[in-house]
Design a protein around this motif. Structure first.
Motif, PDB file in Angstrom:
ATOM      1  N   ASP A 151     -29.384 -15.033  36.469  1.00  0.00           N
ATOM      2  CA  ASP A 151     -28.134 -15.865  36.333  1.00  0.00           C
ATOM      3  C   ASP A 151     -26.961 -15.059  36.188  1.00  0.00           C
ATOM      4  O   ASP A 151     -27.000 -14.456  35.085  1.00  0.00           O
TER       5      ASP A 151
ATOM      6  N   THR B 164     -19.309 -20.850  32.190  1.00  0.00           N
ATOM      7  CA  THR B 164     -19.575 -21.849  31.390  1.00  0.00           C
ATOM      8  C   THR B 164     -18.535 -21.959  30.145  1.00  0.00           C
ATOM      9  O   THR B 164     -18.500 -20.721  29.350  1.00  0.00           O
TER      10      THR B 164
ATOM     11  N   SER C 277     -32.888 -13.677  40.883  1.00  0.00           N
ATOM     12  CA  SER C 277     -32.903 -14.860  40.128  1.00  0.00           C
ATOM     13  C   SER C 277     -32.233 -14.811  39.165  1.00  0.00           C
ATOM     14  O   SER C 277     -32.085 -15.823  38.288  1.00  0.00           O
TER      15      SER C 277
ATOM     16  N   ARG D  61     -20.611 -18.729  39.824  1.00  0.00           N
ATOM     17  CA  ARG D  61     -20.987 -19.009  41.308  1.00  0.00           C
ATOM     18  C   ARG D  61     -20.480 -17.941  42.229  1.00  0.00           C
ATOM     19  O   ARG D  61     -19.598 -17.629  41.983  1.00  0.00           O
TER      20      ARG D  61
ATOM     21  N   THR E 289     -20.884 -12.844  31.637  1.00  0.00           N
ATOM     22  CA  THR E 289     -21.135 -12.692  32.991  1.00  0.00           C
ATOM     23  C   THR E 289     -21.673 -11.287  33.333  1.00  0.00           C
ATOM     24  O   THR E 289     -21.546 -10.398  32.405  1.00  0.00           O
TER      25      THR E 289
END
Length: 818
Positions: free
Chosen positions: A459, A554, A457, A463, A617
């Motif tokens: 992040d 982002t 879960s 994607r 990231t």
């Protein structure tokens, strides 16, 4: 002669006992099936896990005196472990006395040309003494020579056995033929043996002289530390500690002599086995302990079965004793029956282990799976387990039935209630121990499940869905200048963008989750110059304009790259939030400038303006912290090796052929490696945890099943022993619900005692797996409570069947049976 007669009689007696044991098992098929299946599961799981533990942690490595082999890296406080430069290796080799030999290994990749379909090959550029130091001799041909370690040497290569078979059909005349690698012709001088495999799979070995360039100055060569390690063999009188001390002293001298490239650099030494095993050792040890618990549960279950059989066998053994059977004869018979029982379970367990090993190696990384097999030592271990089970289950009944008072079993009054109660207590104790052991396994599996769910879960900062990636490396000869590289990459992106099913495509030098990276020092404008080893040292990525948008990273401030950020335009860059927070705290970094490397007095700095700040990231896996990152437009610093990223509306696998066709239409000699979905890389990044969870889940399910069988057997036996009592209660007016509650209460007491004991043991043992957990405490109360609830529920369900049978008993039938 007397000895021969005795041996013949012993063999005859043994064969007779084996036949009798088989007849006994045929007479009680339910007992035989339950016991043998239990042993099959326990021994099969134990053998499977031991084959992995032995192969990875204990089996000698396939190199000469492998325990003396050591892998060396350089270290720096800002980054940790880094690769070794060839000049540093040369100094280590010249100055070290704690190593008899040191060898250099540089990981390289090739494109095999001159074939209908170009192929990507893995390889190593090595110093000439690597194979001889490892004790490996070529299957065909010769080893590299010392002269081939110098720059500009002849282009020669050695083939792996697999490549020799696939490309040359195992033809022994392959020596002297040429192999086209990256557009260059390499003469084949040798073939490696089938079993050769070092730190990773290598299709081709070339001498390091092919890879070294003599047109760089000393500082540039010493600063190049890409994908290289050093392997050494300790001298006869040396230890790992003494070698570490010596190398740290050499590193200190190099730091003084070359501060620009070696400031604050140290040396890390690890045994070759530790490097190969990596961080999987704790996982294997936890799984080894888990499978031992499964075996103990299986043993407790079989012991319960044997206790129930003893009741039926008591009169038979007593009769044999009355008719002249000696104590030794009865004991031998009991041991033989136990041996047959254990041997059948062991043989079936071994067959189960064959499938288990295949399934387990499919889950393991290829670098570890190659060490795992059902070899002779594993078979010897299985035989030892069978002997242990034989002694464990054979000695107790043998000693019991060999006692003189065993004849008393012939008398009806010997069947006292006290004996039944004592035997029932033992069975209840064994069942409670099964519950306790199963709870430990279930709690461990629960902790791993919660840990993996929380990890997945996390992040990653981008994607991963509907995303494909492929690593490509353009041959240096055909793509020597920047213009040729840019033309190829631009055409590839254009053709892929026009491909049906492709939403967008981009290029970048780094693929998330793989751990691959490019790093380098940067100088920030206006920052006080630190010592050479203390400059900011971020990961840097060369990317196409659509890279950030394709990954969904982002954008926190400013902009991303555009088609205007090309060669000749002002240099620009992006930084991630972690770098901005550390070096521009409380400031807007947009418009700030940095340069790659260190400032030099001989040339003006080439400043790069920060035009955007993007989110962090998880480049190195979901469990790893974010790192310093910068992004640069690939058109302002073209690279020959890039990673292609494609996001598709269609299923990603359907685009593999389209990607290959697009590459072939631009350059038919360029190889396209395997195309990998990004979600696969995401799951591979948690591979150890996922494998541990799968195995713990399997072991927990086995233990839970065996514990349920154990509870069922205890309650069923108790109901049979208390038949008269239950009949009397029913005759005196007890309702079915009362009898059902009474029997269920007995099962509940056993389950609660086992659960309480299991919680204590689990609290002591689960802390050993804390290193495998992510964001979950080893004493997580939710997991412990859930595991206890599941076990108690299963125990009550297992108790319900005999309890319901007891509640429906006809009192008159029960009283007559007694």
């Amino acid at each position: 002669q007397a000895r021969d007669v005795w041996s013949a009689r012993w063999i005859e007696s043994f064969v007779s006992d084996v036949r009798f044991a088989l007849r006994q098992l045929r007479k009680a098929p339910t007992f035989a099936a339950a016991g043998i299946l239990t042993l099959t599961l326990g021994i099969g799981a134990t053998t499977t896990m031991f084959s992995v533990l032995y192969g990875v942690l204990l089996r000698p490595l396939p190199f000469e005196d492998a325990s003396r082999l050591v892998v060396l890296h350089e270290t720096t406080p800002l980054v940790g472990t880094v690769s070794v430069s060839y000049p540093d290796f040369s100094d280590w080799r010249a100055q070290s006395r704690q190593f008899s030999q040191l060898a250099f290994v540089h990981d390289v990749g090739f494109t095999l040309g001159g074939v209908a379909r170009p192929e990507s090959l893995s390889g190593d550029a090595v110093s000439a003494n690597l194979l001889s130091m490892l004790g490996v001799r070529p299957l065909l041909g010769r080893d590299f020579t010392a002269a081939e370690e110098r720059p500009g040497t002849n282009q020669v290569a050695m083939l792996s056995y697999a490549l020799w078979q696939s490309r040359f059909g195992g033809n022994p005349d392959v020596l002297g033929r040429t192999l086209t690698l990256d557009g260059r012709a390499f003469a084949i001088v040798g073939v490696l043996p089938p079993a050769y495999r070092f730190l990773h799979r290598a299709d081709v070995l070339v001498p390091i002289g092919v890879w070294r360039a003599d047109d760089r100055d000393e500082a540039e060569q010493r600063g190049r530390r890409g994908d290289s390690v050093v392997v050494g063999r300790l001298a006869p009188a040396a230890s790992l500690a003494s070698a570490r001390g010596e190398l740290q002293g050499i590193a200190s001298r190099l730091e003084t002599a070359y501060p620009a490239t070696n400031d604050r650099f140290g040396v890390q030494l690890e045994s070759l086995r530790d490097v190969l095993v990596g961080d999987v050792r704790p996982t294997l040890l936890v799984l080894g302990g888990a499978v031992l618990l499964v075996l103990l549960v299986a043993c407790a279950n079989v012991a319960n079965l044997l206790l129930s059989r003893d009741v039926a066998r008591a009169r038979e053994i007593a009769l044999r004793s009355v008719f002249g059977a000696s104590r030794m004869r009865i004991a031998a018979q009991m041991l033989t029956e136990s041996l047959v029982f254990a041997a059948l379970g062991g043989c079936l367990g071994l067959l189960a282990a064959v499938g288990g090993v295949r399934a387990l190696t499919a889950l393991m990384p290829e670098e570890l799976a190659r060490f795992v097999s059902l070899n002779g030592f594993v078979l010897l271990f299985t035989a030892g387990v069978i002997v242990l089970v034989t002694l464990l289950f054979g000695i107790a009944p043998a000693m019991h039935f060999a006692r003189p008072h065993a004849r008393a079993s012939l008398r009806e009054d010997a069947r006292t209630a006290s004996a039944g109660v004592q035997r029932g207590r033992w069975r209840a104790l064994l069942a409670a121990s099964e519950i306790a052991l199963a709870l430990v396994l279930l709690a461990g599996a629960g902790l791993m499940t919660r840990s993996l769910v929380r990890l997945l879960s996390v992040d990653p900062g981008f994607r991963v869905d509907h995303l494909l990636t492929a690593t490509m490396d353009l041959p240096m000869l055909r793509y020597a200048d920047d213009g040729a590289k840019l033309r190829f990459w631009s055409q590839l992106l254009e053709r892929l963008q026009a491909t049906p099913g492709v939403e967008t495509a981009a290029l970048g030098t780094v693929v998330p989750f793989t751990g691959n990276h490019n790093r380098g020092d940067i100088t920030i404008e206006g920052m006080a110059l630190p010592s050479p080893g203390s400059f900011p040292h971020p990961d840097y990525h060369l990317v196409s304009p659509g890279y950030v948008r394709l990954l969904g990273i982002t954008v926190l401030r400013g902009r991303t790259f555009t088609d205007a950020d090309i060669e000749g335009a002002p240099r620009v860059g992006l930084i991630n939030a972690h770098l901005a927070e550390q070096y521009f705290p409380g400031q807007n970094p947009i418009g700030k400038r940095f340069m790659l490397g260190h400032p030099a007095a001989s040339q003006p700095p080439e400043w790069i303006t920060i035009v955007g700040e993007v989110g962090d990231t998880k480049l190195y896996g979901l469990a790893n912290p974010s790192r310093l990152e910068i992004y640069l437009p690939y058109r302002q610093a073209p690279a020959g090796q890039m990673n292609l990223l494609v996001r598709s509306a269609a299923p990603p696998a359907s685009l593999t052929t389209a990607i290959r066709d697009a590459v072939a239409s631009i350059d038919k000699d360029e190889a396209v490696p395997d195309v990998t979905p990004m979600d696969d890389l995401r799951m591979q990044s948690v591979g150890n945890r996922r494998t541990a969870l799968i195995l713990l889940g399997i072991f927990s399910a086995l233990a839970l099943l065996l514990a349920a069988i154990g509870i069922y057997g205890v309650i069923a036996y108790s109901v049979a022993q208390r038949g008269q009592e239950i009949g009397i209660r029913a005759a005196l007016g007890a309702q079915q619900g009362d009898i059902l509650a009474m029997v269920l209460a007995q099962g509940g007491r056993i389950a609660l005692v086992g659960a309480l004991a299991g919680l204590v043991v689990a609290a002591a043992l689960t802390r050993l797996m804390s290193g495998l957990l992510y964001s979950v405490s080893a004493f997580d109360p939710v997991t412990f409570a859930s595991a206890s609830g599941v076990l108690v529920a299963v125990a009550m369900l297992a108790s319900y069947v005999p309890a319901r049978r007891a509640a429906r008993v006809d009192p008159m039938v029960a009283l007559r049976c007694e």
